[in-house]
Motif scaffolding. Structure first.
Motif, PDB file in Angstrom:
ATOM      1  N   ALA A 166       0.838  -1.212   0.000  1.00  0.00           N
ATOM      2  CA  ALA A 166       0.000   0.000   0.000  1.00  0.00           C
ATOM      3  C   ALA A 166       0.870   1.258   0.000  1.00  0.00           C
ATOM      4  O   ALA A 166       0.517   2.270  -0.617  1.00  0.00           O
ATOM      5  N   ILE A 167       1.996   1.190   0.677  1.00  0.00           N
ATOM      6  CA  ILE A 167       2.923   2.326   0.687  1.00  0.00           C
ATOM      7  C   ILE A 167       3.559   2.487  -0.688  1.00  0.00           C
ATOM      8  O   ILE A 167       3.664   3.598  -1.212  1.00  0.00           O
ATOM      9  N   LEU A 168       3.959   1.382  -1.282  1.00  0.00           N
ATOM     10  CA  LEU A 168       4.536   1.436  -2.625  1.00  0.00           C
ATOM     11  C   LEU A 168       3.516   1.930  -3.635  1.00  0.00           C
ATOM     12  O   LEU A 168       3.859   2.677  -4.561  1.00  0.00           O
ATOM     13  N   ALA A 169       2.253   1.554  -3.449  1.00  0.00           N
ATOM     14  CA  ALA A 169       1.184   2.024  -4.343  1.00  0.00           C
ATOM     15  C   ALA A 169       1.041   3.539  -4.253  1.00  0.00           C
ATOM     16  O   ALA A 169       0.765   4.213  -5.257  1.00  0.00           O
ATOM     17  N   HIS A 170       1.252   4.081  -3.055  1.00  0.00           N
ATOM     18  CA  HIS A 170       1.207   5.546  -2.875  1.00  0.00           C
ATOM     19  C   HIS A 170       2.261   6.221  -3.747  1.00  0.00           C
ATOM     20  O   HIS A 170       1.962   7.200  -4.455  1.00  0.00           O
ATOM     21  N   PHE A 171       3.484   5.683  -3.734  1.00  0.00           N
ATOM     22  CA  PHE A 171       4.560   6.277  -4.526  1.00  0.00           C
ATOM     23  C   PHE A 171       4.359   6.033  -6.018  1.00  0.00           C
ATOM     24  O   PHE A 171       4.744   6.864  -6.846  1.00  0.00           O
ATOM     25  N   SER A 172       3.760   4.906  -6.359  1.00  0.00           N
ATOM     26  CA  SER A 172       3.467   4.631  -7.765  1.00  0.00           C
ATOM     27  C   SER A 172       2.469   5.641  -8.312  1.00  0.00           C
ATOM     28  O   SER A 172       2.660   6.210  -9.397  1.00  0.00           O
ATOM     29  N   LYS A 173       1.394   5.887  -7.573  1.00  0.00           N
ATOM     30  CA  LYS A 173       0.393   6.872  -7.991  1.00  0.00           C
ATOM     31  C   LYS A 173       1.014   8.257  -8.082  1.00  0.00           C
ATOM     32  O   LYS A 173       0.730   9.015  -9.016  1.00  0.00           O
ATOM     33  N   GLU A 174       1.867   8.579  -7.114  1.00  0.00           N
ATOM     34  CA  GLU A 174       2.560   9.861  -7.116  1.00  0.00           C
ATOM     35  C   GLU A 174       3.421   9.994  -8.363  1.00  0.00           C
ATOM     36  O   GLU A 174       3.428  11.039  -9.030  1.00  0.00           O
TER      37      GLU A 174
ATOM     38  N   PHE B 252       3.101   8.380 -11.307  1.00  0.00           N
ATOM     39  CA  PHE B 252       2.289   8.497 -12.515  1.00  0.00           C
ATOM     40  C   PHE B 252       1.661   9.884 -12.633  1.00  0.00           C
ATOM     41  O   PHE B 252       1.477  10.390 -13.744  1.00  0.00           O
ATOM     42  N   ALA B 253       1.337  10.500 -11.511  1.00  0.00           N
ATOM     43  CA  ALA B 253       0.784  11.862 -11.539  1.00  0.00           C
ATOM     44  C   ALA B 253       1.832  12.843 -12.073  1.00  0.00           C
ATOM     45  O   ALA B 253       1.522  13.717 -12.901  1.00  0.00           O
ATOM     46  N   ILE B 254       3.081  12.693 -11.624  1.00  0.00           N
ATOM     47  CA  ILE B 254       4.179  13.543 -12.108  1.00  0.00           C
ATOM     48  C   ILE B 254       4.416  13.306 -13.595  1.00  0.00           C
ATOM     49  O   ILE B 254       4.577  14.247 -14.378  1.00  0.00           O
ATOM     50  N   LEU B 255       4.428  12.030 -13.991  1.00  0.00           N
ATOM     51  CA  LEU B 255       4.668  11.673 -15.386  1.00  0.00           C
ATOM     52  C   LEU B 255       3.587  12.259 -16.294  1.00  0.00           C
ATOM     53  O   LEU B 255       3.906  12.843 -17.348  1.00  0.00           O
ATOM     54  N   ALA B 256       2.327  12.103 -15.909  1.00  0.00           N
ATOM     55  CA  ALA B 256       1.223  12.627 -16.721  1.00  0.00           C
ATOM     56  C   ALA B 256       1.322  14.143 -16.867  1.00  0.00           C
ATOM     57  O   ALA B 256       1.096  14.693 -17.952  1.00  0.00           O
ATOM     58  N   GLU B 257       1.694  14.810 -15.780  1.00  0.00           N
ATOM     59  CA  GLU B 257       1.837  16.270 -15.823  1.00  0.00           C
ATOM     60  C   GLU B 257       2.963  16.684 -16.763  1.00  0.00           C
ATOM     61  O   GLU B 257       2.818  17.624 -17.550  1.00  0.00           O
TER      62      GLU B 257
ATOM     63  N   ALA C  68      13.825   6.671  -8.962  1.00  0.00           N
ATOM     64  CA  ALA C  68      13.293   5.867  -7.849  1.00  0.00           C
ATOM     65  C   ALA C  68      11.797   5.635  -8.020  1.00  0.00           C
ATOM     66  O   ALA C  68      11.295   4.530  -7.800  1.00  0.00           O
ATOM     67  N   HIS C  69      11.088   6.686  -8.413  1.00  0.00           N
ATOM     68  CA  HIS C  69       9.653   6.531  -8.694  1.00  0.00           C
ATOM     69  C   HIS C  69       9.451   5.532  -9.832  1.00  0.00           C
ATOM     70  O   HIS C  69       8.579   4.656  -9.763  1.00  0.00           O
ATOM     71  N   TYR C  70      10.247   5.691 -10.881  1.00  0.00           N
ATOM     72  CA  TYR C  70      10.081   4.840 -12.060  1.00  0.00           C
ATOM     73  C   TYR C  70      10.272   3.367 -11.697  1.00  0.00           C
ATOM     74  O   TYR C  70       9.528   2.499 -12.173  1.00  0.00           O
ATOM     75  N   ARG C  71      11.257   3.074 -10.876  1.00  0.00           N
ATOM     76  CA  ARG C  71      11.500   1.692 -10.476  1.00  0.00           C
ATOM     77  C   ARG C  71      10.285   1.097  -9.764  1.00  0.00           C
ATOM     78  O   ARG C  71       9.947  -0.078  -9.954  1.00  0.00           O
ATOM     79  N   ILE C  72       9.646   1.892  -8.928  1.00  0.00           N
ATOM     80  CA  ILE C  72       8.455   1.420  -8.215  1.00  0.00           C
ATOM     81  C   ILE C  72       7.291   1.243  -9.185  1.00  0.00           C
ATOM     82  O   ILE C  72       6.593   0.226  -9.169  1.00  0.00           O
ATOM     83  N   MET C  73       7.084   2.219 -10.049  1.00  0.00           N
ATOM     84  CA  MET C  73       5.967   2.198 -10.987  1.00  0.00           C
ATOM     85  C   MET C  73       5.993   0.993 -11.906  1.00  0.00           C
ATOM     86  O   MET C  73       4.945   0.449 -12.269  1.00  0.00           O
TER      87      MET C  73
ATOM     88  N   MET D  92      -2.415   6.620 -13.643  1.00  0.00           N
ATOM     89  CA  MET D  92      -1.883   5.781 -14.701  1.00  0.00           C
ATOM     90  C   MET D  92      -2.697   5.955 -15.987  1.00  0.00           C
ATOM     91  O   MET D  92      -2.157   6.010 -17.089  1.00  0.00           O
ATOM     92  N   ARG D  93      -4.006   6.042 -15.820  1.00  0.00           N
ATOM     93  CA  ARG D  93      -4.902   6.199 -16.972  1.00  0.00           C
ATOM     94  C   ARG D  93      -4.627   7.526 -17.688  1.00  0.00           C
ATOM     95  O   ARG D  93      -4.724   7.606 -18.917  1.00  0.00           O
ATOM     96  N   ALA D  94      -4.276   8.557 -16.937  1.00  0.00           N
ATOM     97  CA  ALA D  94      -3.997   9.862 -17.544  1.00  0.00           C
ATOM     98  C   ALA D  94      -2.825   9.764 -18.513  1.00  0.00           C
ATOM     99  O   ALA D  94      -2.872  10.302 -19.623  1.00  0.00           O
ATOM    100  N   THR D  95      -1.765   9.061 -18.115  1.00  0.00           N
ATOM    101  CA  THR D  95      -0.613   8.855 -18.992  1.00  0.00           C
ATOM    102  C   THR D  95      -1.012   8.056 -20.221  1.00  0.00           C
ATOM    103  O   THR D  95      -0.681   8.415 -21.356  1.00  0.00           O
TER     104      THR D  95
END
Length: 201
Positions: A59-67, A69-74, A106-111, A128-131
């Motif tokens: 669940a913690i890793l999912a938090h960073f994954s969502k974070e 993907f939000a940065i990537l989409a932006e 680091a984010h990318y590795r988690i994602m 993720m869907r936004a990307t």
């Protein structure tokens, strides 16, 4: 009322401390090394306290994954702003995607710790869907611009994403980091991909 507000704020602060400590561990040891025990020791609380805020390590890793993907989409959205032709947008997406992997490794590795996300995972994750939607729109527009059907647009989306991720994975395996700007090999691969879309090969 004041006491309750303080309690809520304390819980919010504690959750942020958990996130911050988790990120420190990830940066220092890698996301695979993250554990609830290490987080608890780092913030000076017992393990059960962590579980009040996060169900498990995933669940913690999912938090960073969502974070991430939000940065990537932006970043992608900013890079294609004002660009209409599909081919030019795909090149901009390539560059911004690569830059994201270089700057937020680091984010990318988690994602992408388990590879390219499945369609079900993409559809259930807003960030993720936004990307995915931004890439899909560029591919669809390029097909339409060249008077082709869009029947295989989702297949081409997965192909495009696989090309990007494949070259980044090779970089990480070879150097443990991402060079910037993008390597000539990925530029060549994406140009070939664009060519096939234009000529429907």
């Amino acid at each position: 009322m004041s006491k309750e507000s303080n309690s809520v704020q304390e819980q919010l602060d504690l959750k942020q401390n958990i996130i911050s400590e988790s990120w420190k561990i990830i940066i220092k040891e890698g996301w695979q090394a993250l554990s609830i025990r290490k987080i608890a020791e780092g913030i000076g609380f017992s393990v059960p306290v962590i579980y009040k805020h996060f169900e498990n390590k995933e669940a913690i890793l999912a938090h960073f994954s969502k974070e991430g993907f939000a940065i990537l989409a932006e970043k992608i959205e900013q890079s294609i702003s004002g660009i209409t032709p599909g081919a030019m947008r795909l090149r901009a997406i390539r560059d911004s995607y690569w830059a994201f992997a270089s700057e937020h490794t680091a984010h990318y590795r988690i994602m992408f710790g388990l590879g390219i996300p499945a369609c079900e995972a993409i559809n259930s994750n807003t960030e993720m869907r936004a990307t995915s939607d931004l890439i899909y729109a560029a591919i669809t527009d390029l097909l339409i611009e060249n008077q082709h059907t869009t029947d295989e647009a989702y297949l081409k989306l997965k192909t495009f994403w696989s090309i990007l991720h494949g070259f980044i994975a090779i970089e990480l395996l070879a150097k443990n980091s991402i060079t910037h700007p993008p390597a000539a090999t990925i530029n060549d691969a994406i140009e070939g991909f664009i060519y096939t879309l234009i000529h429907k090969k």
